[in-house]
Motif scaffolding. Sequence first.
Motif, short mmCIF file in Angstrom:
data_model
loop_
_atom_site.label_atom_id
_atom_site.label_comp_id
_atom_site.label_asym_id
_atom_site.label_seq_id
_atom_site.Cartn_x
_atom_site.Cartn_y
_atom_site.Cartn_z
N UNK A 156 -25.55 -28.56 36.06
CA UNK A 156 -26.81 -29.17 36.47
C UNK A 156 -27.92 -28.19 36.16
N UNK A 157 -28.80 -28.58 35.25
CA UNK A 157 -29.87 -27.66 34.87
C UNK A 157 -30.86 -27.44 36.03
N UNK A 158 -31.05 -28.46 36.84
CA UNK A 158 -31.96 -28.27 37.98
C UNK A 158 -31.37 -27.26 38.96
N UNK A 159 -30.05 -27.33 39.19
CA UNK A 159 -29.41 -26.34 40.06
C UNK A 159 -29.47 -24.95 39.45
N UNK A 160 -29.24 -24.87 38.13
CA UNK A 160 -29.29 -23.58 37.46
C UNK A 160 -30.68 -22.97 37.55
N UNK A 161 -31.70 -23.81 37.38
CA UNK A 161 -33.08 -23.34 37.48
C UNK A 161 -33.38 -22.84 38.88
N UNK A 162 -32.92 -23.59 39.90
CA UNK A 162 -33.15 -23.17 41.28
C UNK A 162 -32.45 -21.85 41.58
N UNK A 163 -31.23 -21.71 41.08
CA UNK A 163 -30.50 -20.45 41.28
C UNK A 163 -31.22 -19.29 40.63
#
Length: 702
Positions: A309-316
């Motif tokens: 999930x790119x959104x999760x990766x960005x948040x991390x």
Amino acid sequence: MGKSQKKRSMRRHNPVRVPDSHLPKGLASASETSSKTAAILPIIQKMEGTDAAERKWACVAVSNLIQNDPSTRRLLQGKNIVGALITRLTDSEEEVVVEALGALRNLCIDGGYDICAEMYNKSILVPLRTFVPKVSTTLAQYLEGPQNAPENAQKLVYEFADNLITILWCLSETSNKALTAINEMKLTPFLMSFLAAREKIPLAPVTAAAQCLYVLTDDNYPTISDVRADGGYIACLMSIINPDDTQSLPNGKAPESQSPDPRPVTLRVLASGILRNVSPIPPPSAASAIDVDKEIVLPQLQPVIASISLSDASASALELISQHTETPNIENLSLKNTPKSDHRSPAEIELERLEGRLRTVQLALEILTGVCATLPDPEPDVAPGQGEDLADTEDGDEEDMTEGAEDEDADDELAADMDMAVDDTVNGMDTDTSAPAALPALVQPLLALVQPTTLSFPPLAAPSPHPPTTSVLGAIHLAALECLNNIFLALARATASTPASAVDVAGGRAVWDALWAALGAIGTQTGLGQERRRAVWEVAAGVLWGVASVCRGNLEPKPEQVQALMALCDGATADDQLRVKCIGTLESLAQNPVFVDANGTIAAYLLSMLPTASTPSPAGTEPMLQAASSLIDIYSDEGAPWDANFRVGRYLERLAGSVDGVKKAVKAIDRRKEGGRELRRRGEEVRDNLVAFLEYRRGLGL
């Protein structure tokens, strides 16, 4: 429209890890924007000094200073740091050589093509050639008797090998000259030795060797031939991707990390890509009977692109960025380890691990882009330099309209036009009528990877809070769009030849809406540092054309979308390829039977691109030819609801007035220029079709 000539694809794993296009050019501006200007002169002085410890210190300092800092990298480049480090590769002290190679490796990774080209021009391959046999001999000795070598000595050699191979891989993508020189080094046995020993050595040099081999087998016959010729190499690659392979990879584990080491997955992805690059695999290998795309690449790579999930990766990444990290004081740098492993906080290590996982997704997408290309490759396997300037001879749109008949092959011609507008950056595969059936399953995960995140693009005229993450996220969006572009090109061809194979209209509309939602979120900002946004729009235009052609007549031509396509086509930086894609998309939108007014708006826009007897087209020759072809296709059926616009608007007269201008433009096409021969053939076809179409419409007497 002329099809761009096929070039060796540059599948850059890491084109510019820390983009610097937002920075002003020139040494003075680099000095002004770098916070470490005062540290540069001591580094240069100590690197050229008589004290080996100081020379080693200077090499380590370079690696640490350039980390996520393009301004300082540029400043060091302006002080000839590349030449100074290459000189240190022949230093009398081994530790200085090791650190210099590590610094050069980091410059390759962070700096991209320009810095690699500088290295090649300054003869870096001369010392590198001497390192390959030395590393090869040492590796063989360690594998035969690891107990005879101290652990720290082995670690040093493996890190040295990692740096050496990474530089060779980056140089291989720099230019055909560099590639030819590296071909002469005959690296295949050297690289395969690391893959074969993957159970006994760290993953870093193994993955670097796989990456280098992947690049060297990309449309590069000498290495392809070397791999094909050895059944042991094929068996080794197959064992890497074999799901039953239970080999232990102790060096790939990282229990202290929040996320798993991405390199085992990266290795399988690379092995899949290498096998695809060298296919068809010749007998007597058992793999010769395998359909590499369907039985290896898709099963291996589909889970990779669907697993993140790119959104999760960005948040991390944002969470990790927020954790306090400090750049080490230059005077306190440790000289015990290689530069790339020095002075990294837990947050920095985790960010690097996250970037590695994202890079693996990017790599998988680049390989899948080739799988999704169902066009046959017209080029035989040849040595580099032979055949690179040959014009493509695909015959997608050879038939002209004859006997004044309406264009019954409009779908075929449209698909052929699309073929010519697709950038040739992937390997073609033999046309397979069943191939499109496997492609729609990829659409949903690809659409998810197109949606931008908070970190995907830098703020206007400012750097990203973490440039490496922003760089890889943008690259993933772009690669996902390239996959979608090829998928919908394949589906458009299938739909044209077999209408029953058309995709579900509701599904097509959903894809259309998802693309526009992503483009709306990405925005149209321009300026320094915003080049990736522009590139995304340029590729997305091809996807929109493909979706519109597959769903022709079923998409609502929303005014804001029509205007956006016109603005993109009219943009100051729009090239002919982009304009053709926009025109092709508008052509399909114009053929919705419900929205007749939109048809008139689009037709007026296309007519404005036509020349007159005395005035050339304001859009240029290629877009003008596409506009003329599109008008013929839109109004080839006089019974269509929108044909009233043709009669009321007196389009017949406008088209007739353009014939002489079209003829002049076609005659002026220079066959000697790149793509000129194909463009001339295309122009002659459109010219003849236009004349036949006018005769046909006049004969109707409407």
